[in-house]
Design an enzyme around this catalytic site. Structure first.
Site, PDB file in Angstrom:
ATOM      1  N   TYR A 285      27.275  38.451  -6.686  1.00 55.22           N
ATOM      2  CA  TYR A 285      27.201  37.237  -5.870  1.00 55.22           C
ATOM      3  C   TYR A 285      26.327  37.555  -4.654  1.00 55.22           C
ATOM      4  O   TYR A 285      26.709  37.389  -3.510  1.00 55.22           O
ATOM      5  CB  TYR A 285      28.597  36.775  -5.454  1.00 55.22           C
ATOM      6  CG  TYR A 285      29.508  36.343  -6.590  1.00 55.22           C
ATOM      7  CD1 TYR A 285      29.030  36.209  -7.892  1.00 55.22           C
ATOM      8  CD2 TYR A 285      30.850  36.038  -6.375  1.00 55.22           C
ATOM      9  CE1 TYR A 285      29.855  35.815  -8.924  1.00 55.22           C
ATOM     10  CE2 TYR A 285      31.688  35.634  -7.409  1.00 55.22           C
ATOM     11  CZ  TYR A 285      31.183  35.540  -8.683  1.00 55.22           C
ATOM     12  OH  TYR A 285      32.014  35.143  -9.719  1.00 55.22           O
TER      13      TYR A 285
ATOM     14  N   GLY B 124      18.435  34.715 -15.190  1.00 56.87           N
ATOM     15  CA  GLY B 124      17.997  33.933 -14.032  1.00 56.87           C
ATOM     16  C   GLY B 124      19.106  33.354 -13.176  1.00 56.87           C
ATOM     17  O   GLY B 124      18.910  32.332 -12.513  1.00 56.87           O
TER      18      GLY B 124
HETATM   19  C1  LIG Z   1      26.735  29.461 -12.299  1.00 55.63           C
HETATM   20  C2  LIG Z   1      27.054  30.927 -12.191  1.00 55.63           C
HETATM   21  C3  LIG Z   1      28.234  31.418 -12.719  1.00 55.63           C
HETATM   22  C4  LIG Z   1      28.549  32.766 -12.636  1.00 55.63           C
HETATM   23  N1  LIG Z   1      29.732  33.219 -13.167  1.00 55.63           N
HETATM   24  C5  LIG Z   1      30.047  34.530 -13.075  1.00 55.63           C
HETATM   25  C6  LIG Z   1      31.261  35.035 -13.615  1.00 55.63           C
HETATM   26  O1  LIG Z   1      32.069  34.315 -14.183  1.00 55.63           O
HETATM   27  N2  LIG Z   1      31.529  36.361 -13.465  1.00 55.63           N
HETATM   28  C7  LIG Z   1      30.658  37.207 -12.835  1.00 55.63           C
HETATM   29  O2  LIG Z   1      30.954  38.402 -12.753  1.00 55.63           O
HETATM   30  N3  LIG Z   1      29.489  36.748 -12.333  1.00 55.63           N
HETATM   31  C8  LIG Z   1      29.175  35.446 -12.439  1.00 55.63           C
HETATM   32  N4  LIG Z   1      27.993  34.998 -11.916  1.00 55.63           N
HETATM   33  C9  LIG Z   1      27.092  35.953 -11.248  1.00 55.63           C
HETATM   34  C10 LIG Z   1      26.219  36.658 -12.268  1.00 55.63           C
HETATM   35  O3  LIG Z   1      26.958  37.713 -12.878  1.00 55.63           O
HETATM   36  C11 LIG Z   1      24.995  37.256 -11.562  1.00 55.63           C
HETATM   37  O4  LIG Z   1      24.260  36.212 -10.962  1.00 55.63           O
HETATM   38  C12 LIG Z   1      24.131  38.049 -12.531  1.00 55.63           C
HETATM   39  O5  LIG Z   1      23.338  38.962 -11.813  1.00 55.63           O
HETATM   40  C13 LIG Z   1      23.275  37.141 -13.361  1.00 55.63           C
HETATM   41  O6  LIG Z   1      22.547  37.833 -14.332  1.00 55.63           O
HETATM   42  P1  LIG Z   1      21.252  37.113 -14.959  1.00 55.63           P
HETATM   43  O7  LIG Z   1      20.656  38.034 -15.914  1.00 55.63           O
HETATM   44  O8  LIG Z   1      21.674  35.733 -15.401  1.00 55.63           O
HETATM   45  O9  LIG Z   1      20.452  36.925 -13.672  1.00 55.63           O
HETATM   46  P2  LIG Z   1      18.906  37.356 -13.221  1.00 55.63           P
HETATM   47  O10 LIG Z   1      18.607  36.461 -12.070  1.00 55.63           O
HETATM   48  O11 LIG Z   1      17.979  37.374 -14.354  1.00 55.63           O
HETATM   49  O12 LIG Z   1      19.143  38.828 -12.703  1.00 55.63           O
HETATM   50  C14 LIG Z   1      19.964  39.163 -11.606  1.00 55.63           C
HETATM   51  C15 LIG Z   1      19.468  40.465 -10.972  1.00 55.63           C
HETATM   52  O13 LIG Z   1      19.467  41.512 -11.938  1.00 55.63           O
HETATM   53  C16 LIG Z   1      18.136  41.971 -12.196  1.00 55.63           C
HETATM   54  N5  LIG Z   1      18.014  42.118 -13.641  1.00 55.63           N
HETATM   55  C17 LIG Z   1      18.057  41.117 -14.557  1.00 55.63           C
HETATM   56  N6  LIG Z   1      17.954  41.611 -15.789  1.00 55.63           N
HETATM   57  C18 LIG Z   1      17.851  42.956 -15.672  1.00 55.63           C
HETATM   58  C19 LIG Z   1      17.719  43.992 -16.621  1.00 55.63           C
HETATM   59  N7  LIG Z   1      17.664  43.730 -17.921  1.00 55.63           N
HETATM   60  N8  LIG Z   1      17.612  45.268 -16.177  1.00 55.63           N
HETATM   61  C20 LIG Z   1      17.670  45.515 -14.848  1.00 55.63           C
HETATM   62  N9  LIG Z   1      17.806  44.562 -13.905  1.00 55.63           N
HETATM   63  C21 LIG Z   1      17.898  43.282 -14.308  1.00 55.63           C
HETATM   64  C22 LIG Z   1      17.234  40.917 -11.633  1.00 55.63           C
HETATM   65  O14 LIG Z   1      15.983  41.444 -11.259  1.00 55.63           O
HETATM   66  C23 LIG Z   1      18.038  40.391 -10.471  1.00 55.63           C
HETATM   67  O15 LIG Z   1      17.916  41.237  -9.356  1.00 55.63           O
HETATM   68  C24 LIG Z   1      27.648  33.649 -12.001  1.00 55.63           C
HETATM   69  C25 LIG Z   1      26.460  33.157 -11.482  1.00 55.63           C
HETATM   70  C26 LIG Z   1      26.148  31.816 -11.550  1.00 55.63           C
HETATM   71  C27 LIG Z   1      24.879  31.302 -10.952  1.00 55.63           C
END
Ligand SMILES: Cc1cc2nc3c(=O)[nH]c(=O)nc-3n(C[C@H](O)[C@H](O)[C@H](O)COP(=O)(O)OP(=O)(O)OC[C@H]3O[C@@H](n4cnc5c(N)ncnc54)[C@H](O)[C@@H]3O)c2cc1C
Ligand SMILES: *[C@@H]1O[C@H](CO)[C@@H](O)[C@H](O)[C@H]1NC(C)=O
Ligand SMILES: *[C@@H]1O[C@H](CO)[C@@H](O)[C@H](O)[C@H]1NC(C)=O
Ligand SMILES: *[C@@H]1O[C@H](CO)[C@@H](O)[C@H](O)[C@H]1NC(C)=O
Ligand SMILES: *[C@@H]1O[C@H](CO)[C@@H](O)[C@H](O)[C@H]1NC(C)=O
Ligand SMILES: *[C@@H]1O[C@H](CO)[C@@H](O)[C@H](O)[C@H]1NC(C)=O
Ligand SMILES: *[C@@H]1O[C@H](CO)[C@@H](O)[C@H](O)[C@H]1NC(C)=O
Ligand SMILES: *[C@@H]1O[C@H](CO)[C@@H](O)[C@H](O)[C@H]1NC(C)=O
Length: 538
Positions: free
Chosen positions: A472, A108
């Site tokens: 991002y 998320g």
């Molecule tokens: C506070 C913060 C710190 C961060 N730090 C870093 C960092 O240090 N390095 C870095 O590279 N990035 C960083 N990010 C960015 C992060 O890598 C992305 O936001 C990433 O997409 C988050 O993955 P999630 O599963 O938590 O997010 P989600 O919101 O669950 O998913 C992101 C996207 O991927 C899709 N998705 C999720 N799970 C799957 C799956 N299993 N199969 C296919 N699609 C899927 C979702 O539908 C959505 O489009 C950071 C983000 C935040 C908010």
């Protein structure tokens, strides 16, 4: 435990993509709920409709940008938290049958809420329960579930070994599913590259409910899921990762400097030196405006830069490397702290070294801001005059409400070909600049401010195309049409920025593997095989 790719066995359940077309959109969750109860066993406890007493709690449990839970933010008709592959197949099948969008959520952390907000009627497939971690000591690999956070991954690795690690991001709550899908990087990218560079296999469920591993999906598809951005190519449920060697003792430092302490000179040098450091050394920087007694300004403000660093080695040798390459920083030996790798990972997510690592399993510890972010890739150091203008911009926002984050590339990142994975920022890119503003108060003003900041930076950042990191994600770069048909030209506006020359290959793969465009969101990869669309649409 030794695991072969039987982890990803093929279930013969064929679903057709034409079935959705006949049905009108249904905003009542009941048909969807009936459908999944019919197609899945023991799933009713795992479905949260808006009427469920735990709906809001479940929805909020991994909303990590608090800009989105507002009274007028569209909410899903249902959230499903499956515990098995067959339940995921049912959610896919019933979303299609009911003509609902399905958003996949792992951790998320989508900057734009793409995993839990949609303008069309939708359901959320939440992988939070896919937290497997199966380590194979002989090959130093692990199969890991998409629902793990990176903090949980680090914790699990730390329990197995004190000389193995994994090069993923800094913030412990980020989910594996989305993070790996967009590349994923942290403090070891200069030594080992992206998280996605260290993925050897994956297990995915496609729009027809087929469960595919690397061999079954083929090399193109496997290429696309390692950096082409989440939500376009299927539901990745697990990944096989190659763990990387780390020393038993690593070293970190965290120091800050203000304008009065020559920040501008130091930072100007940092831009070109950070990507050229030894691979074992990674220094990242955060810039904010703060109030300070030492300020020479009437408003008592100054600019501060925080440097955060990891060295895969002992303190003495870190210190000499910094003295040699970056003496302007004025580091002293005492700034360097020796810890183990897991402690270093905790430190980068702002947890104390002494905290028991179990804290990484607690998803409510870290703060969750409301924010808007933009980002760019820098290829030539920003000149001093450009930096001074940037500091002026920072004074326009309340102290500590905006941050500029600098993530330097180089090292291993430069050795990997630009086309090796969808993530294109390899040789020739100095660093990634992420602009971040908190929007808990004065949202409209602050959002406009960050828009202006992006405009200000135009002459200093990559052009043709101006570039951005898909993890991002930024919807200001453009969005798909709601009806699902978006031209290649339109999608190129953001697609070329995220993927440069790799975008065309992503579009080709998408058009083959998901011709009905089931996996879609505001910036998903478009389908271009116009002839085939008639098979899917009414
Ligand atoms: C506070 C913060 C710190 C961060 N730090 C870093 C960092 O240090 N390095 C870095 O590279 N990035 C960083 N990010 C960015 C992060 O890598 C992305 O936001 C990433 O997409 C988050 O993955 P999630 O599963 O938590 O997010 P989600 O919101 O669950 O998913 C992101 C996207 O991927 C899709 N998705 C999720 N799970 C799957 C799956 N299993 N199969 C296919 N699609 C899927 C979702 O539908 C959505 O489009 C950071 C983000 C935040 C908010
Ligand atoms: C509601 O959520 C809480 C906390 O996540 C959980 O303990 C409880 O079992 C849930 N109740 C239902 C009915 O799902
Ligand atoms: C991974 O976890 C899910 C959910 O708990 C489970 O259904 C699946 O079988 C697990 N896979 C393996 C290989 O353990
Ligand atoms: C700042 O730099 C100048 C010359 O470049 C130097 O004389 C001065 O000592 C530095 N100040 C600090 C606080 O490092
Ligand atoms: C600023 O000065 C005041 C008064 O001299 C002092 O109490 C305070 O601690 C100082 N703050 C900082 C951040 O140095
Ligand atoms: C700046 O700091 C001084 C000394 O601490 C204080 O008297 C003054 O009110 C401050 N000015 C502003 C604008 O905050
Ligand atoms: C998780 O952290 C929160 C906030 O610090 C705390 O209130 C809660 O008790 C912790 N939960 C567990 C299981 O430790
Ligand atoms: C989809 O929407 C776009 C713009 O909103 C429009 O130009 C296009 O004609 C629409 N296509 C269909 C098939 O409705």
């Amino acid at each position: 435990m030794k695991l072969s790719h039987s982890i990803c066995f093929l279930l013969l359940l064929t679903l057709s993509c034409a079935s959705s077309s006949a049905l009108a959109q249904d905003e009542n969750p009941q048909n969807f709920v009936n459908c999944i109860n019919l197609h899945s066993i023991d799933i009713s406890e795992l479905v949260y409709t808006q009427q469920h007493s735990n709906f809001t709690q479940t929805l909020l449990s991994s909303i990590n940008n608090l800009r989105f839970p507002k009274p007028d933010t569209p909410r899903p008709l249902a959230i499903v938290t499956p515990v098995s592959e067959s339940q995921i197949q049912s959610v896919i099948y019933c979303s299609k049958e009911q003509n609902l969008e399905m958003r996949i959520r792992s951790g998320g952390h989508s900057f734009e809420g793409l995993s839990y907000v949609s303008a069309l009627p939708f359901v959320v497939l939440d992988l939070v329960k896919f937290k497997n971690f199966s380590f194979d000591a002989a090959t130093e690999t692990a199969w890991i579930g998409s629902g793990l956070t990176i903090g949980e991954l680090y914790y699990n690795i730390g329990k197995q070994s004190n000389v193995l690690g994994f090069p993923a991001g800094l913030w412990a709550n980020v989910g594996i599913g989305g993070h790996f899908s967009g590349g994923g990087y942290g403090m070891m990218k200069r030594k080992y590259g992206l998280a996605a560079d260290n993925v050897e296999d994956a297990c995915l469920i496609d729009a027809n409910g087929r469960i595919l591993d690397r061999k079954a999906m083929g090399e193109d598809w496997f290429w696309a899921i390692r950096g082409g951005g989440g939500g376009s190519f299927g539901v990745v449920i697990s990944w096989k990762v190659k763990l990387v060697p780390v020393p038993e003792i690593v070293t970190v430092f965290r120091v800050s400097r203000t304008l009065e302490q020559n920040l501008t000179t130091i930072f100007h040098k940092f831009q070109s030196v950070a990507p050229k450091l030894p691979k074992e050394l990674d220094i990242r920087a955060d810039i904010q405006s703060i109030l300070s007694n030492a300020s020479l300004r009437a408003d008592n403000r100054t600019i501060t830069i925080g440097f955060d660093s990891l060295y895969l080695g002992r303190a003495n040798s870190m210190f000499s490397a910094v003295e040699e390459y970056f003496p302007e920083l004025g580091l002293v030996r005492e700034d360097c702290v020796e810890v183990n790798w897991l402690q270093a990972m905790m430190h980068f997510t702002n947890l104390e070294f002494s905290t028991p690592p179990e804290i990484l399993l607690n998803s409510t510890v870290l703060p969750r801001p409301a924010f808007k972010s933009r980002n760019d890739v820098v290829q030539v150091p920003i000149p001093v005059q450009g930096l001074e203008g940037l500091w002026e911009k920072m004074y326009q926002i309340a102290p500590q409400q905006a941050t500029l984050q600098f993530t330097s590339y180089g090292g291993r990142m430069d050795e990997i070909a630009e086309s090796a994975l969808p993530f294109p920022f390899r040789a020739g890119s100095l660093y990634e600049l992420n602009m971040f503003v908190q929007t808990e108060t004065d949202e409209a003003e602050r959002v406009e401010w960050i828009r202006g900041l992006g405009t200000y930076l135009t002459p200093y950042v990559s052009q043709n195309p101006r570039s951005a990191y898909v993890n991002y994600v930024d919807l200001w770069l453009g969005t798909n049409n709601l009806n699902g048909t978006t031209s290649y030209e339109q999608a190129s506006k953001w697609g070329k920025r995220y993927f440069r020359n790799n975008f065309d290959r992503l579009v080709k793969i998408k058009s083959v593997v998901d011709p009905c465009n089931f996996f879609r969101h505001e910036q998903s990869i478009p389908v271009i095989s116009a002839g085939k669309i008639s098979l899917c649409d009414p």
